[in-house]
Design a protein around this motif. Structure first.
Motif, PDB file in Angstrom:
ATOM      1  N   UNK A   1       0.853  -1.187   0.000  1.00  7.46           N
ATOM      2  CA  UNK A   1       0.000   0.000   0.000  1.00  7.46           C
ATOM      3  C   UNK A   1       0.889   1.236   0.000  1.00  7.46           C
ATOM      4  N   UNK A   2       0.358   2.321  -0.543  1.00  2.00           N
ATOM      5  CA  UNK A   2       1.029   3.612  -0.501  1.00  2.00           C
ATOM      6  C   UNK A   2       0.326   4.505   0.510  1.00  2.00           C
ATOM      7  N   UNK A   3       1.082   5.391   1.115  1.00  2.00           N
ATOM      8  CA  UNK A   3       0.530   6.431   1.983  1.00  2.00           C
ATOM      9  C   UNK A   3       1.140   7.752   1.541  1.00  2.00           C
ATOM     10  N   UNK A   4       0.288   8.747   1.330  1.00  2.00           N
ATOM     11  CA  UNK A   4       0.740  10.048   0.867  1.00  2.00           C
ATOM     12  C   UNK A   4      -0.295  11.105   1.224  1.00  2.00           C
ATOM     13  N   UNK A   5       0.125  12.364   1.312  1.00  2.00           N
ATOM     14  CA  UNK A   5      -0.870  13.410   1.533  1.00  2.00           C
ATOM     15  C   UNK A   5      -1.839  13.444   0.350  1.00  2.00           C
ATOM     16  N   UNK A   6      -3.119  13.591   0.641  1.00  3.67           N
ATOM     17  CA  UNK A   6      -4.117  13.635  -0.428  1.00  3.67           C
ATOM     18  C   UNK A   6      -3.848  14.737  -1.436  1.00  3.67           C
ATOM     19  N   UNK A   7      -3.274  15.840  -0.982  1.00  3.63           N
ATOM     20  CA  UNK A   7      -2.977  16.958  -1.883  1.00  3.63           C
ATOM     21  C   UNK A   7      -2.003  16.561  -2.992  1.00  3.63           C
ATOM     22  N   UNK A   8      -1.129  15.597  -2.733  1.00  2.00           N
ATOM     23  CA  UNK A   8      -0.184  15.147  -3.761  1.00  2.00           C
ATOM     24  C   UNK A   8      -0.943  14.523  -4.934  1.00  2.00           C
ATOM     25  N   UNK A   9      -2.056  13.864  -4.658  1.00  2.00           N
ATOM     26  CA  UNK A   9      -2.855  13.261  -5.734  1.00  2.00           C
ATOM     27  C   UNK A   9      -3.331  14.312  -6.727  1.00  2.00           C
ATOM     28  N   UNK A  10      -3.595  15.507  -6.252  1.00  2.00           N
ATOM     29  CA  UNK A  10      -4.064  16.569  -7.147  1.00  2.00           C
ATOM     30  C   UNK A  10      -2.968  17.107  -8.056  1.00  2.00           C
ATOM     31  N   UNK A  11      -1.738  16.758  -7.779  1.00  2.00           N
ATOM     32  CA  UNK A  11      -0.625  17.215  -8.620  1.00  2.00           C
ATOM     33  C   UNK A  11      -0.200  16.151  -9.635  1.00  2.00           C
ATOM     34  N   UNK A  12      -0.956  15.054  -9.709  1.00  2.00           N
ATOM     35  CA  UNK A  12      -0.666  14.024 -10.705  1.00  2.00           C
ATOM     36  C   UNK A  12      -1.134  14.484 -12.082  1.00  2.00           C
ATOM     37  N   UNK A  13      -0.514  13.979 -13.152  1.00  2.00           N
ATOM     38  CA  UNK A  13      -0.990  14.308 -14.495  1.00  2.00           C
ATOM     39  C   UNK A  13      -2.463  13.905 -14.651  1.00  2.00           C
ATOM     40  N   UNK A  14      -3.253  14.800 -15.201  1.00  2.00           N
ATOM     41  CA  UNK A  14      -4.662  14.513 -15.453  1.00  2.00           C
ATOM     42  C   UNK A  14      -5.556  14.640 -14.238  1.00  2.00           C
ATOM     43  N   UNK A  15      -4.994  14.991 -13.076  1.00  2.00           N
ATOM     44  CA  UNK A  15      -5.785  15.038 -11.836  1.00  2.00           C
ATOM     45  C   UNK A  15      -6.607  16.311 -11.748  1.00  2.00           C
ATOM     46  N   UNK A  16      -7.790  16.144 -11.176  1.00  2.00           N
ATOM     47  CA  UNK A  16      -8.649  17.301 -10.934  1.00  2.00           C
ATOM     48  C   UNK A  16      -9.505  17.048  -9.703  1.00  2.00           C
ATOM     49  N   UNK A  17      -9.765  18.115  -8.985  1.00  2.00           N
ATOM     50  CA  UNK A  17     -10.602  18.042  -7.801  1.00  2.00           C
ATOM     51  C   UNK A  17     -12.043  17.818  -8.238  1.00  2.00           C
ATOM     52  N   UNK A  18     -12.701  16.847  -7.629  1.00  2.00           N
ATOM     53  CA  UNK A  18     -14.090  16.525  -7.971  1.00  2.00           C
ATOM     54  C   UNK A  18     -14.904  16.508  -6.676  1.00  2.00           C
ATOM     55  N   UNK A  19     -15.274  17.700  -6.204  1.00  2.00           N
ATOM     56  CA  UNK A  19     -16.057  17.810  -4.970  1.00  2.00           C
ATOM     57  C   UNK A  19     -17.355  17.027  -5.112  1.00  2.00           C
ATOM     58  N   UNK A  20     -17.685  16.247  -4.111  1.00  2.00           N
ATOM     59  CA  UNK A  20     -18.921  15.479  -4.142  1.00  2.00           C
ATOM     60  C   UNK A  20     -18.856  14.180  -4.910  1.00  2.00           C
ATOM     61  N   UNK A  21     -17.661  13.780  -5.350  1.00  2.00           N
ATOM     62  CA  UNK A  21     -17.498  12.529  -6.090  1.00  2.00           C
ATOM     63  C   UNK A  21     -17.842  11.318  -5.217  1.00  2.00           C
ATOM     64  N   UNK A  22     -17.439  11.371  -3.971  1.00  2.00           N
ATOM     65  CA  UNK A  22     -17.706  10.263  -3.055  1.00  2.00           C
ATOM     66  C   UNK A  22     -19.059  10.412  -2.397  1.00  2.00           C
ATOM     67  N   UNK A  23     -19.820   9.347  -2.419  1.00  2.00           N
ATOM     68  CA  UNK A  23     -21.142   9.296  -1.761  1.00  2.00           C
ATOM     69  C   UNK A  23     -21.088   8.243  -0.684  1.00  2.00           C
ATOM     70  N   UNK A  24     -21.664   8.507   0.488  1.00  2.00           N
ATOM     71  CA  UNK A  24     -21.653   7.486   1.538  1.00  2.00           C
ATOM     72  C   UNK A  24     -22.245   6.169   1.038  1.00  2.00           C
ATOM     73  N   UNK A  25     -21.579   5.071   1.371  1.00  2.00           N
ATOM     74  CA  UNK A  25     -22.098   3.743   1.008  1.00  2.00           C
ATOM     75  C   UNK A  25     -23.349   3.470   1.819  1.00  2.00           C
ATOM     76  N   UNK A  26     -24.252   2.721   1.221  1.00  2.00           N
ATOM     77  CA  UNK A  26     -25.515   2.397   1.903  1.00  2.00           C
ATOM     78  C   UNK A  26     -25.315   1.486   3.077  1.00  2.00           C
TER      79      UNK A  26
END
Length: 183
Positions: free
Chosen positions: A158-183
């Motif tokens: 497994x990898x562990x990294x600050x979530x902000x680093x994911x936004x600096x990946x090629x093609x990355x974009x912030x998608x507010x509301x992408x995650x919905x609570x599981x039922x």
């Protein structure tokens, strides 16, 4: 809950044998500051799934993130997005992802196609190292994590990294509301 273990985290670039090759290449392409923040830990492949990982280790459910591959077609062109959400959430595939891809129908990649296209193991696909041209949608809750635990491209780590680093990946974009609570 049974006994838990603490994964032994180390700089990911120091342990390339615990990474899928596209993930290792993506880490080498990061700035030195970002690459230094990415850690890797070896895990039993049997605990790679989020629920089992949380039960078997001291990794908290709140810091786990999953990455699912979604595709749709428009004008004969396949459009692909990697949706990264907290492990306790599900990706809004039929709403946000479909709109982001600008397709009529969005579906999860079939297992074999996901593995072949990403060059990663099923159940370990990660936003790092995905093919050029794929969109990497990162839920705001993941981007805000001080430590996000994600796949490494192989089920044995497994990898562990600050979530902000994911936004600096090629093609990355912030998608507010992408995650919905599981039922």
């Amino acid at each position: 809950m049974g006994d838990t273990t603490t994964p032994t985290w180390a700089p990911a670039l120091d342990r390339p044998g615990l990474l899928a090759e596209p993930v290792a290449a993506a880490l080498r392409a990061l700035t030195p500051e970002d690459a230094a923040q990415v850690l890797v830990a070896e895990v039993d492949p049997g605990v790679a799934d989020t629920a089992v990982l949380v039960e078997a280790t001291d990794v908290a459910r709140e810091e786990c993130a999953t990455c699912v591959l979604v595709a749709g077609r428009r004008d004969g062109e396949q459009r692909v997005a990697a949706a990264t959400v907290r492990g306790s959430d599900r990706a809004d595939v039929n709403g946000l992802v479909k709109r982001a891809l600008d397709v009529r129908k969005a579906s999860f990649f079939p297992r074999e196609e996901a593995v072949a296209a990403s060059a990663m193991e099923f159940g370990a696909i990660t936003p790092l190292g995905l093919p050029a041209g794929w969109r990497v949608l990162v839920d705001g809750a993941v981007a805000a994590l001080p430590r996000a635990v994600v796949g490494s491209g192989v089920r044995r780590s497994k990898l562990a990294l600050p979530g902000a680093v994911l936004l600096r990946l090629p093609g990355a974009e912030l998608a507010e509301g992408l995650g919905r609570p599981s039922a």
